[in-house]
Design a protein around this motif. Structure first.
Motif, PDB file in Angstrom:
ATOM      1  N   UNK A  52       5.019   0.549 -18.874  1.00 33.94           N
ATOM      2  CA  UNK A  52       3.986   1.724 -18.917  1.00 33.94           C
ATOM      3  C   UNK A  52       2.628   1.169 -18.593  1.00 33.94           C
ATOM      4  N   UNK A  53       2.204   0.316 -19.406  1.00 30.64           N
ATOM      5  CA  UNK A  53       0.728  -0.345 -19.224  1.00 30.64           C
ATOM      6  C   UNK A  53       0.579  -0.883 -17.747  1.00 30.64           C
ATOM      7  N   UNK A  54       1.333  -1.660 -17.230  1.00 31.63           N
ATOM      8  CA  UNK A  54       1.227  -2.346 -15.628  1.00 31.63           C
ATOM      9  C   UNK A  54       1.273  -1.175 -14.874  1.00 31.63           C
ATOM     10  N   UNK A  55       2.249  -0.113 -15.007  1.00 31.20           N
ATOM     11  CA  UNK A  55       2.211   0.926 -14.164  1.00 31.20           C
ATOM     12  C   UNK A  55       0.916   1.781 -13.891  1.00 31.20           C
ATOM     13  N   UNK A  56       0.174   2.071 -15.086  1.00 32.72           N
ATOM     14  CA  UNK A  56      -1.070   2.761 -15.194  1.00 32.72           C
ATOM     15  C   UNK A  56      -2.119   1.801 -14.608  1.00 32.72           C
ATOM     16  N   UNK A  57      -1.869   0.469 -14.842  1.00 34.31           N
ATOM     17  CA  UNK A  57      -3.047  -0.119 -14.279  1.00 34.31           C
ATOM     18  C   UNK A  57      -2.729  -0.332 -12.691  1.00 34.31           C
ATOM     19  N   UNK A  58      -1.569  -0.478 -12.328  1.00 35.97           N
ATOM     20  CA  UNK A  58      -1.455  -0.385 -10.739  1.00 35.97           C
ATOM     21  C   UNK A  58      -1.887   0.874 -10.013  1.00 35.97           C
ATOM     22  N   UNK A  59      -1.691   1.931 -10.786  1.00 37.24           N
ATOM     23  CA  UNK A  59      -2.253   3.188 -10.195  1.00 37.24           C
ATOM     24  C   UNK A  59      -3.804   3.326 -10.027  1.00 37.24           C
ATOM     25  N   UNK A  60      -4.443   2.687 -11.158  1.00 37.86           N
ATOM     26  CA  UNK A  60      -5.880   2.561 -11.071  1.00 37.86           C
ATOM     27  C   UNK A  60      -6.288   1.677  -9.899  1.00 37.86           C
ATOM     28  N   UNK A  61      -5.496   0.393  -9.817  1.00 36.59           N
ATOM     29  CA  UNK A  61      -5.822  -0.612  -8.531  1.00 36.59           C
ATOM     30  C   UNK A  61      -5.832   0.158  -7.303  1.00 36.59           C
ATOM     31  N   UNK A  62      -4.823   0.733  -6.964  1.00 37.49           N
ATOM     32  CA  UNK A  62      -4.323   1.540  -5.797  1.00 37.49           C
ATOM     33  C   UNK A  62      -5.472   2.554  -5.505  1.00 37.49           C
ATOM     34  N   UNK A  63      -6.099   3.100  -6.567  1.00 39.87           N
ATOM     35  CA  UNK A  63      -7.172   4.154  -6.212  1.00 39.87           C
ATOM     36  C   UNK A  63      -8.370   3.446  -5.864  1.00 39.87           C
ATOM     37  N   UNK A  64      -8.337   2.287  -5.919  1.00 40.00           N
ATOM     38  CA  UNK A  64      -9.613   1.507  -5.296  1.00 40.00           C
ATOM     39  C   UNK A  64     -10.834   1.481  -6.144  1.00 40.00           C
ATOM     40  N   UNK A  65     -10.610   1.314  -7.404  1.00 43.51           N
ATOM     41  CA  UNK A  65     -11.840   1.460  -8.500  1.00 43.51           C
ATOM     42  C   UNK A  65     -12.106  -0.185  -8.597  1.00 43.51           C
ATOM     43  N   UNK A  66     -13.260  -0.299  -9.069  1.00 44.37           N
ATOM     44  CA  UNK A  66     -13.976  -1.684  -9.178  1.00 44.37           C
ATOM     45  C   UNK A  66     -13.287  -2.728  -9.932  1.00 44.37           C
ATOM     46  N   UNK A  67     -13.190  -2.346 -11.102  1.00 44.68           N
ATOM     47  CA  UNK A  67     -12.398  -3.114 -12.347  1.00 44.68           C
ATOM     48  C   UNK A  67     -11.545  -2.281 -12.871  1.00 44.68           C
ATOM     49  N   UNK A  68     -10.337  -3.117 -13.076  1.00 43.20           N
ATOM     50  CA  UNK A  68      -9.155  -2.699 -13.786  1.00 43.20           C
ATOM     51  C   UNK A  68      -8.621  -3.584 -15.004  1.00 43.20           C
ATOM     52  N   UNK A  69      -8.772  -3.278 -16.287  1.00 47.53           N
ATOM     53  CA  UNK A  69      -8.461  -4.284 -17.331  1.00 47.53           C
ATOM     54  C   UNK A  69      -7.330  -3.819 -18.320  1.00 47.53           C
ATOM     55  N   UNK A  70      -6.622  -4.359 -18.988  1.00 45.59           N
ATOM     56  CA  UNK A  70      -5.666  -3.904 -19.943  1.00 45.59           C
ATOM     57  C   UNK A  70      -5.639  -4.794 -21.245  1.00 45.59           C
ATOM     58  N   UNK A  71      -5.779  -4.035 -22.422  1.00 45.61           N
ATOM     59  CA  UNK A  71      -5.937  -4.752 -23.580  1.00 45.61           C
ATOM     60  C   UNK A  71      -4.627  -5.485 -24.031  1.00 45.61           C
ATOM     61  N   UNK A  72      -3.334  -5.007 -23.584  1.00 45.52           N
ATOM     62  CA  UNK A  72      -2.198  -5.732 -23.866  1.00 45.52           C
ATOM     63  C   UNK A  72      -1.717  -5.574 -25.512  1.00 45.52           C
TER      64      UNK A  72
END
Length: 254
Positions: free
Chosen positions: A200-220
């Motif tokens: 789930x975490x990876x999927x959400x992060x990839x959706x954010x990256x695909x949206x083209x925002x400047x910075x995406x991070x995960x706490x893990x």
């Protein structure tokens, strides 16, 4: 002396008051012991005190605003704080108003906090698999843009949620994602026959990256595996416990 509220932060959101909170530092007891912020399972007085403590730990004096979360893709713009009994049915909030603390409740779903420091716009989203799949993070970004944010300037951080090693799903669940996009296969790891493990975490992060925002991070941080630190719906369900509690993630403009 009670233990302090556990506040996780990330440098990508340093320009905003924020925190991903766990279960430490609250007054609830029993299976909900700690900082449970859900009114649905607990003594309202205890929940209210926990919410007060949560807010004071992140942005003292701010007005906490939450939505009635329904696993939707819907985002709401906060122009004025509302009463708790007037919460809109939605799963994301955005604002440009200082002194308002946006709050998202989770217990395995992924909380996502957003900040555009140049425009002075923040957002918070509840991204369970259904909300993430149907676009709650995309709609949060669009709502922030309507307030003057720019995608390239937005930072987003995915907070504590259930990790892939703890999230077993059936083949119908996996098929839904693969039918939407073949590349979603990377978020699944084969399990026992008819099952897989979902990231789930990876999927959400990839959706954010695909949206083209400047910075995406995960706490893990895995909510399921850390019983002393986080509430978990799936863990409580596996144990047939009578309740599971909720943690809260918060962001506000000073």
């Amino acid at each position: 002396m009670s233990e302090p509220v556990d506040v996780l932060t990330h440098p990508a959101l340093a320009g905003a008051a924020h925190g991903f909170l766990g279960r430490k530092g609250g007054v609830s007891t029993g299976v909900l012991a700690g900082l449970n912020v859900s009114f649905s399972e607990d003594d309202p007085a205890l929940t209210a005190e926990n919410r007060r403590r949560a807010g004071e730990a992140v942005l003292p004096g701010a007005r906490l605003v939450c939505c009635y979360q329904v696993h939707s893709p819907d985002a709401v713009t906060v122009t004025e704080p509302w009463a708790d009994d007037a919460r809109p049915h939605a799963d994301a909030l955005v604002t440009s108003r200082p002194g308002v603390l946006l709050g998202i409740l989770t217990a395995d779903c992924a909380p996502v906090l957003f900040h555009d420091g140049k425009a002075g716009v923040i957002g918070a989203a509840h991204a369970g698999w259904k909300g993430a799949f149907t676009g709650v993070t995309d709609n949060t970004i669009a709502a922030m843009e309507a307030l003057g944010a720019h995608r390239a300037d937005i930072a987003a951080v995915v907070g504590p949620c259930i990790a892939q090693k703890s999230y077993e799903v059936d083949e119908a669940f996996e098929r839904r994602f693969l039918e939407a996009a073949d590349e979603n296969e990377r978020f699944f790891r084969a399990g026992k026959p008819g099952h897989a493990w979902f990231d789930l975490e990876g999927y959400v992060a990839e959706r954010l990256r695909a949206a083209g925002i400047g910075t995406v991070a995960m706490l893990g941080e895995d909510t399921y595996a850390q019983e002393e630190r986080f509430y978990s719906f799936r863990r409580a369900t596996h144990r047939s416990e009578p309740g599971y509690g909720r943690e809260i993630s918060l962001i506000g403009l000073r």
